[in-house]
Design an enzyme around this catalytic site. Structure first.
Site, PDB file in Angstrom:
ATOM      1  N   GLU A 116      60.262  -1.763  31.052  1.00  0.00           N
ATOM      2  CA  GLU A 116      59.165  -2.144  31.593  1.00  0.00           C
ATOM      3  C   GLU A 116      58.364  -3.198  30.485  1.00  0.00           C
ATOM      4  O   GLU A 116      57.403  -3.236  30.264  1.00  0.00           O
ATOM      5  CB  GLU A 116      58.040  -0.787  31.171  1.00  0.00           C
ATOM      6  CG  GLU A 116      58.341   0.396  31.900  1.00  0.00           C
ATOM      7  CD  GLU A 116      58.011   0.428  33.587  1.00  0.00           C
ATOM      8  OE1 GLU A 116      57.464  -0.762  33.658  1.00  0.00           O
ATOM      9  OE2 GLU A 116      58.122   1.137  34.192  1.00  0.00           O
ATOM     10  N   HIS A 139      53.445   3.558  27.276  1.00  0.00           N
ATOM     11  CA  HIS A 139      53.511   3.981  28.575  1.00  0.00           C
ATOM     12  C   HIS A 139      54.179   5.438  28.570  1.00  0.00           C
ATOM     13  O   HIS A 139      54.985   5.676  27.747  1.00  0.00           O
ATOM     14  CB  HIS A 139      54.353   3.337  29.444  1.00  0.00           C
ATOM     15  CG  HIS A 139      54.669   3.954  30.774  1.00  0.00           C
ATOM     16  ND1 HIS A 139      53.694   4.415  31.485  1.00  0.00           N
ATOM     17  CD2 HIS A 139      55.998   4.168  31.217  1.00  0.00           C
ATOM     18  CE1 HIS A 139      54.284   4.854  32.792  1.00  0.00           C
ATOM     19  NE2 HIS A 139      55.773   4.826  32.440  1.00  0.00           N
ATOM     20  N   HIS A 141      53.911   9.794  30.525  1.00  0.00           N
ATOM     21  CA  HIS A 141      53.569  10.492  31.519  1.00  0.00           C
ATOM     22  C   HIS A 141      52.952  11.885  31.550  1.00  0.00           C
ATOM     23  O   HIS A 141      53.354  13.024  31.482  1.00  0.00           O
ATOM     24  CB  HIS A 141      55.032  11.064  32.106  1.00  0.00           C
ATOM     25  CG  HIS A 141      56.026   9.891  32.509  1.00  0.00           C
ATOM     26  ND1 HIS A 141      57.315   9.979  32.591  1.00  0.00           N
ATOM     27  CD2 HIS A 141      55.691   8.600  32.755  1.00  0.00           C
ATOM     28  CE1 HIS A 141      57.979   9.068  32.763  1.00  0.00           C
ATOM     29  NE2 HIS A 141      57.104   8.044  32.752  1.00  0.00           N
ATOM     30  N   GLU A 169      33.778  14.087  24.024  1.00  0.00           N
ATOM     31  CA  GLU A 169      34.511  12.945  23.571  1.00  0.00           C
ATOM     32  C   GLU A 169      34.909  11.915  24.618  1.00  0.00           C
ATOM     33  O   GLU A 169      35.124  10.817  24.114  1.00  0.00           O
ATOM     34  CB  GLU A 169      35.572  13.771  22.738  1.00  0.00           C
ATOM     35  CG  GLU A 169      35.211  14.560  21.419  1.00  0.00           C
ATOM     36  CD  GLU A 169      34.850  16.044  21.876  1.00  0.00           C
ATOM     37  OE1 GLU A 169      34.936  16.264  23.154  1.00  0.00           O
ATOM     38  OE2 GLU A 169      34.662  16.742  20.913  1.00  0.00           O
ATOM     39  N   HIS A 210      52.724   9.042  38.529  1.00  0.00           N
ATOM     40  CA  HIS A 210      53.577   8.526  37.652  1.00  0.00           C
ATOM     41  C   HIS A 210      53.366   8.765  36.193  1.00  0.00           C
ATOM     42  O   HIS A 210      54.087   9.353  35.320  1.00  0.00           O
ATOM     43  CB  HIS A 210      54.124   7.151  37.786  1.00  0.00           C
ATOM     44  CG  HIS A 210      55.258   6.412  36.980  1.00  0.00           C
ATOM     45  ND1 HIS A 210      56.070   5.776  37.374  1.00  0.00           N
ATOM     46  CD2 HIS A 210      55.375   6.305  35.706  1.00  0.00           C
ATOM     47  CE1 HIS A 210      56.904   5.197  36.413  1.00  0.00           C
ATOM     48  NE2 HIS A 210      56.477   5.549  35.467  1.00  0.00           N
TER      49      HIS A 210
END
Length: 272
Positions: A116, A139, A141, A169, A210
């Site tokens: 990535e 990145h 999950h 928040e 994802h």
């Protein structure tokens, strides 16, 4: 002089990757993070004067020529980074042509940057147009946010309002809301470019089914941004587990009062 292996940058990435794994956001080899460093940041380390090898980026990163990035390796497990950073992390410098990166430290067993990495670089480029202090792309999950992408319409306004109303928040931490791209194959330049386009307006972008891309000026800020988004999604999941009957909620007017009180500007496209 201090070895880069002992630097605060390596130590902090180790800390953040371990925290992300402990949260359950990075199963197996899922997830990746990159930290942009400046020439001043690395000038004190004498072990960065030799190019170990040159890597092909598969992307024109000339807008970042000369910049340094500490980035996780492809195929590696976040749970292991803290134990073997010299294998699972690498410090690279983008070459002047923007097509390559010189490896200065790490990847000692021949590893490569995350698949990535082009997507990271695209987001770094776009966010730097908005905020010159931006340094981090992460990145991962997050479980409940991914679940939300299956049960809720993939509409930025609707998802942002939902997450804002799950806890006070949320609006304070991400007043611009959350960006959403369509489901796309990960590890491609196409999803990287779609994400970078969203990064002009958002610091966090959902990859449906994802995960998420988050950005910030520090590793702690970026982790905290994703943490807050995921907490809001978790509250929504818990509401569903309790029967899904919402009897009271934060109202739009209360969101406006919240934004005024904390001196943040809520996305006017989502909260007029």
């Amino acid at each position: 002089m201090t070895s880069f292996s002992d630097s605060k940058y390596v130590q902090k990435v180790c800390e953040i990757t371990q925290a992300s794994y402990q949260e359950g956001w990075d199963e197996r080899n899922g997830g990746n993070v990159s930290l942009r460093l400046t020439a001043d940041d690395v000038s004190e380390f004498s072990d960065l004067n030799h190019v170990k090898r040159t890597l092909d980026l598969g992307f024109d990163a000339s807008a970042l020529a000369g910049e340094y990035f500490l980035v996780t390796a492809t195929g590696r497990y976040f749970r292991n980074v803290i134990h073997q950073p010299n294998l699972d992390l690498g410090l690279v410098r983008i070459t002047s042509d923007g097509q390559h990166a010189d490896l200065l430290w790490g990847y000692d067993d021949g590893a490569q940057p995350t698949s990535e990495f082009p997507s990271h670089l695209m987001s770094h480029i776009e966010r730097l147009k908005v905020d010159a202090n931006q340094r981090v792309v992460m990145h991962c999950h997050p479980t409940n946010l991914i679940a939300l992408s299956f049960t809720h319409e993939l509409n930025e306004k609707s998802i942002s309002l939902l997450l804002w109303k799950m806890q006070a928040e949320s609006l304070v931490v991400f007043p611009e809301g959350i960006g959403v791209v369509p489901y796309m194959t990960p590890g491609t330049n196409e999803i990287g470019q779609a994400t970078a386009t969203k990064m002009h307006d958002f610091r966090v972008v959902m990859w449906p089914h994802h995960g998420v891309f988050g950005t910030g000026t520090t590793l702690d800020e970026t982790f905290g941004l994703i943490e807050t988004v995921e907490k809001a999604a978790t509250i929504y999941s818990q509401i569903g587990a309790q029967g899904g009957q919402i009897k009271q909620s934060i109202t739009d007017d209360q969101l406006r009062d919240l934004a005024k009180s904390f001196q943040v500007t809520a996305n006017p496209h989502f909260l007029s």
